[in-house]
Design an enzyme around this catalytic site. Structure first.
Site, PDB file in Angstrom:
ATOM      1  CD  GLN A   1      -6.779  -1.039   7.472  1.00  0.00           C
ATOM      2  OE1 GLN A   1      -7.451  -1.866   7.997  1.00  0.00           O
ATOM      3  NE2 GLN A   1      -5.486  -0.745   7.906  1.00  0.00           N
TER       4      GLN A   1
ATOM      5  N   GLY B   1       0.903  -1.125  -0.072  1.00  0.00           N
ATOM      6  CA  GLY B   1      -0.016  -0.023   0.015  1.00  0.00           C
ATOM      7  C   GLY B   1       0.938   1.172   0.213  1.00  0.00           C
ATOM      8  CB  SER B   2       3.796   2.447   1.984  1.00  0.00           C
ATOM      9  OG  SER B   2       3.284   2.340   3.069  1.00  0.00           O
TER      10      SER B   2
ATOM     11  CB  SER C   1      -1.727  -3.388   1.394  1.00  0.00           C
ATOM     12  OG  SER C   1      -0.455  -3.940   1.628  1.00  0.00           O
ATOM     13  N   GLY C   2      -2.144  -6.727   0.089  1.00  0.00           N
ATOM     14  CA  GLY C   2      -2.796  -8.154   0.200  1.00  0.00           C
ATOM     15  C   GLY C   2      -2.628  -8.424   1.878  1.00  0.00           C
ATOM     16  CG  HIS C   3      -0.149  -6.827   4.980  1.00  0.00           C
ATOM     17  ND1 HIS C   3      -0.053  -6.682   6.386  1.00  0.00           N
ATOM     18  CD2 HIS C   3       0.156  -5.862   4.349  1.00  0.00           C
ATOM     19  CE1 HIS C   3       0.296  -5.395   6.764  1.00  0.00           C
ATOM     20  NE2 HIS C   3       0.562  -5.042   5.024  1.00  0.00           N
TER      21      HIS C   3
ATOM     22  CB  CYS D   1       2.993   2.438   9.734  1.00  0.00           C
ATOM     23  SG  CYS D   1       2.597   1.455   8.600  1.00  0.00           S
TER      24      CYS D   1
ATOM     25  CG  ASN E   1      -4.701   3.667   9.348  1.00  0.00           C
ATOM     26  OD1 ASN E   1      -5.175   4.664   9.097  1.00  0.00           O
ATOM     27  ND2 ASN E   1      -3.419   3.602  10.149  1.00  0.00           N
TER      28      ASN E   1
END
Length: 393
Positions: free
Chosen positions: A181, A72-73, A201-203, A326, A153
């Site tokens: 999210q 995502g970042s 973002s996959g995780h 983060c 988030n």
């Protein structure tokens, strides 16, 4: 440890068995570089394109609009830094965002500000929601880009994305949303919602860490953020992370297939938890409870420090957070909670509990048993709590 509860799924999720099974052949058997010409590389190349098509369908995009990135970042950096540059030669150097975005957005915007762009930060008010009339009022002739996250988030509030997208389209301004999210947790239709760029973002939905994607609407020509190779249709250099790409597609497909049933279950669990923890005096729920991710609860307990609360919960077998993963090493209060108007002393005592398919009603029971005990113990040692009690008597 009699009971272990993982309640930090907004930070990361476990890779599911179905996802791991989908990935394994591309780690052990079909491991060829997709850019090579031999037969096993053709297999990996096809796997990437199948995954791209699966992910595109989940958000009503076309496959050529999906670009795989590291997470995502990177997607946020690419969309914002390169998206803002599209209109720079036309004299458009104004960006609109909010004060409670993820730092990948805030720092990207700050980087552009140092290059001469002007930035407007919209208020998200005490309920954590953007008011669309304030957005429209903020748009100017020189506005190049609007970037507003789909779902926060930390406090889980879901923005009126379709209305935001319609306003941006009306004024011919590029609209990017950090949907890290939201993807896999709420229905997304990039066409209906007038989204130009979307980060994922996959995780966050049971795929591995280190894989994500950026949706870029057809017709938007972003410059490269990473140079060095012809991968991703000459847009993003680097040998493709095939197994993780396959895993991300499998995870998102599973999440979208089960979304309605899962959200119904998680909403009921979250609401029961919110009702129980709200009985603790001088506690508050942060963010709107209606426009909110199903598995997110964020609360503040006056008179205690968030770090002490998290460490105490960990000793009892509950993994939780006081904000974004983060920035978990920071002793400063959450910028999200400050943005919705909380004073520093209250924002310091925050607790974020986030749930997934793996959580159970027994987990909620255990949290409801443990948290009040810990809050009471920490307050008994806190001079700040004594001050609060005296002020309220």
């Amino acid at each position: 440890m009699n009971h272990y509860v993982y309640a930090d799924n907004a930070a990361t999720t476990a890779v599911s068995k179905k996802v791991l099974d989908a990935m394994m052949p591309y780690l052990t058997e079909f491991y060829g570089n997709p850019s090579s010409l031999y037969s096993i590389s053709n297999v990996t190349k096809k796997a990437i394109e199948d995954a791209r098509n699966t992910i595109a369908k989940c958000i009503n995009a076309i496959s050529k609009e999906i670009y795989f990135v590291s997470g995502g970042s990177e997607a946020d950096n690419w969309a914002i830094k390169c998206g803002a540059m599209i209109s720079e030669n036309k004299g458009k150097k104004h960006i609109i965002t909010t004060a409670f975005e993820h730092h990948a957005v805030l720092h990207s915007v700050e980087s552009l500000r140092k290059q001469g762009f002007e930035v407007t930060y919209l208020d998200v008010h005490e309920n954590g929601l953007v008011r669309v009339e304030e957005l429209e009022k903020a748009i100017r002739e020189d506005t190049a880009l609007v970037s507003i996250m789909y779902a926060n988030n930390e406090i889980g509030t879901i923005q009126p994305i379709e209305k935001i997208g319609a306003i941006c389209r009306k004024h011919k301004v590029l609209f990017h949303t950090d949907a890290v999210q939201a993807v896999g947790n709420v229905p997304i239709d990039v066409v209906k919602q007038n989204i130009d760029m979307l980060s994922m973002s996959g995780h966050k939905f049971h795929a591995p860490k280190g894989i994500g994607a950026l949706y870029i609407r057809k017709g938007i020509n972003l410059k490269n953020l990473i140079d060095g190779g012809a991968q991703e249709r000459n847009k993003r250099a680097g040998t493709e992370n095939v197994a993780s790409i396959v895993g991300m597609a499998a995870a998102l497909q599973e999440a979208c297939n089960n979304m309605e049933e899962r959200n119904k279950r998680l909403t009921a669990m979250r609401n029961r938890l919110a009702e129980g923890l709200s009985k603790i005096e001088h506690s508050r729920i942060n963010g709107d409870m209606t426009n909110r991710l199903a598995g997110n609860l964020n609360m503040c307990f006056e008179g205690i420090e968030g770090e002490s609360l998290l460490l105490s919960l960990d000793l009892k077998g509950i993994a939780s957070s006081s904000g974004s993963a983060c920035t978990s090493g920071s002793l400063d209060p959450s910028h999200v909670l400050l943005a919705i108007g909380l004073p520093h002393e209250i924002a310091h005592g925050s607790l974020r509990l986030t749930f997934s398919d793996d959580n159970t009603e027994e987990d909620i029971d255990y949290i409801l048993e443990v948290v009040p005990q810990i809050v009471t113990r920490l307050r008994s040692m806190s001079p700040l709590w004594d001050k609060i009690i005296k002020e309220n008597n």
